[in-house]
Design a protein around this motif. Structure first.
Motif, PDB file in Angstrom:
ATOM      1  N   VAL A 240      17.133 116.462  46.702  1.00  0.00           N
ATOM      2  CA  VAL A 240      18.449 116.300  47.823  1.00  0.00           C
ATOM      3  C   VAL A 240      19.016 114.935  47.965  1.00  0.00           C
ATOM      4  CG1 VAL A 240      19.044 116.549  50.143  1.00  0.00           C
ATOM      5  CG2 VAL A 240      17.669 118.387  48.982  1.00  0.00           C
ATOM      6  N   ASP A 244      22.738 113.525  47.067  1.00  0.00           N
ATOM      7  CA  ASP A 244      23.389 112.692  47.900  1.00  0.00           C
ATOM      8  C   ASP A 244      23.922 111.528  47.528  1.00  0.00           C
ATOM      9  OD1 ASP A 244      23.308 114.974  49.789  1.00  0.00           O
ATOM     10  OD2 ASP A 244      21.580 114.067  51.076  1.00  0.00           O
ATOM     11  N   ASP A 247      27.006 112.031  45.119  1.00  0.00           N
ATOM     12  CA  ASP A 247      28.191 112.444  45.925  1.00  0.00           C
ATOM     13  C   ASP A 247      28.701 110.975  46.519  1.00  0.00           C
ATOM     14  OD1 ASP A 247      27.925 114.928  45.027  1.00  0.00           O
ATOM     15  OD2 ASP A 247      26.867 115.578  47.074  1.00  0.00           O
ATOM     16  N   ARG A 248      27.729 110.156  46.927  1.00  0.00           N
ATOM     17  CA  ARG A 248      28.453 109.023  47.540  1.00  0.00           C
ATOM     18  C   ARG A 248      29.003 108.066  46.484  1.00  0.00           C
ATOM     19  NH1 ARG A 248      23.843 109.377  50.799  1.00  0.00           N
ATOM     20  NH2 ARG A 248      22.620 107.887  49.414  1.00  0.00           N
TER      21      ARG A 248
END
Length: 344
Positions: A240, A244, A247-248
């Protein structure tokens, strides 16, 4: 008559590779059941028993020396070339690259990082536990032994337990651990067991390890595989966190998917333009000069974004599209006097 070509197995394989990656609806994650806990406890007891038998210089150490003096590489010299190649299946570098390539393809197909993260966690446990045991016990190998009948412990060696054997158990066993079906798990478990057994015997044949080194290597690798379910929550959190982070990073680089535009409404009508006396005079001059009246724009549409034909709102015109003009001259009317016909 047209018949369809029968697809071969190779055609089906390439058709599967051409498909878009799909994440399975359910990924079977092994859990720490009572059976697994009991097997882990039994393997740990076997591990400690082997270490204790070597420390006290028991019958196991005497068996190590008897096998070493037998010199299998001289008794069966004809298979030496094969064993030299086969033992590579226990080397950490080549095996890790091969298994990581396969698990990387599976991660791409399933849209998950769990296979690669599980392999990384198992190799981390292998390097830390087996490496610490090697350095802590410091046993010398058969080729460097100094005293006949001694256990050769604490002399700065690094062969107890066997790293080749433990690496073969973990690297090939991880394929069975991550198998998606029970049948595949059984077949891969048998294949990894045979491979690791052959790698351990190959090191004894070549004289690079004692027999007790191989026994402890099998136990060490099996302990790591049995303990992996305890690492599953940490692996899930790491997955996870990596997604994340991705995506950032995409957001900073502006590579996120574009936000869909809002639906375009109907055109907005602006107030009609007022026709002045000067416009009427200019229209009369144009009619008298060219015989065709210039059209005066009466309505103007506000600029709107371009839309496709299927998204445009159908508009049904009401009445004539031309604004009325009292002084418009019909096109059929003559603009000059007809020239009389004269005879010859």
């Amino acid at each position: 008559m047209r018949t369809e070509r029968n697809l071969t197995r190779l055609d089906r394989v390439f058709a599967r590779l051409d498909r878009e990656p799909e994440r399975p609806a359910h990924i079977d994650v092994p859990r720490m059941s009572r059976h697994r806990v009991a097997l882990f406890a039994g393997t740990l007891a076997f591990y400690l028993a082997i270490v204790w038998a070597v420390v006290i210089t028991s019958w196991l150490v005497r068996l190590d020396w008897q096998v070493m003096f037998f010199r299998p590489y001289q008794q069966w010299a004809g298979i030496h070339w094969f064993v030299d190649y086969y033992v590579v299946l226990g080397q950490r570098g080549p095996t890790a690259v091969m298994v990581a390539a396969w698990l990387g393809w599976r991660s791409w197909r399933q849209h998950t990082l769990r296979p690669l993260l599980t392999l990384g966690a198992s190799l981390l446990l292998l390097n830390s536990t087996v490496g610490a045991a090697k350095l802590g016990m410091g046993r010398l190998g058969p080729h460097y032994a100094t005293t006949i009948g001694a256990n050769e412990m604490g002399l700065g060696g690094d062969i107890f337990p066997s790293g080749h054997t433990a690496n073969a158990v973990v690297t090939w066993g991880i394929l069975a651990y991550l198998a998606s079906t029970p049948r595949a798990r059984r077949w891969l478990s048998a294949l990894s067991a045979v491979t690791s057994l052959g790698v351990g015997m190959a090191t004894v044949y070549l004289g690079t390890h004692w027999l007790s080194d191989v026994l402890l290597g099998w136990a060490a690798g099996l302990l790591i595989l049995l303990a992996l379910p305890w690492c599953e929550p940490l692996i899930a959190r790491a997955e996870v966190a990596l997604f994340d982070l991705r995506d950032r990073w995409r957001a900073r680089r502006g590579t996120l998917a574009p936000v869909p535009a809002a639906p375009v409404g109907a055109p907005v009508m602006i107030k009609p333009r007022t026709v002045t006396a000067q416009d009427e005079a200019a229209a009369r001059e144009t009619v008298s000069g060219t015989g065709r009246a210039a059209r005066t724009p009466a309505y103007h549409l506000a600029p709107v974004p371009h839309t496709t034909r299927g998204e445009r709102t159908p508009v049904t015109p009401i009445g004539s599209r031309r604004p009325p003009h009292a002084d418009r001259i019909p096109r059929s009317a003559p603009t000059s006097t007809a020239r009389p016909l004269t005879g010859n």
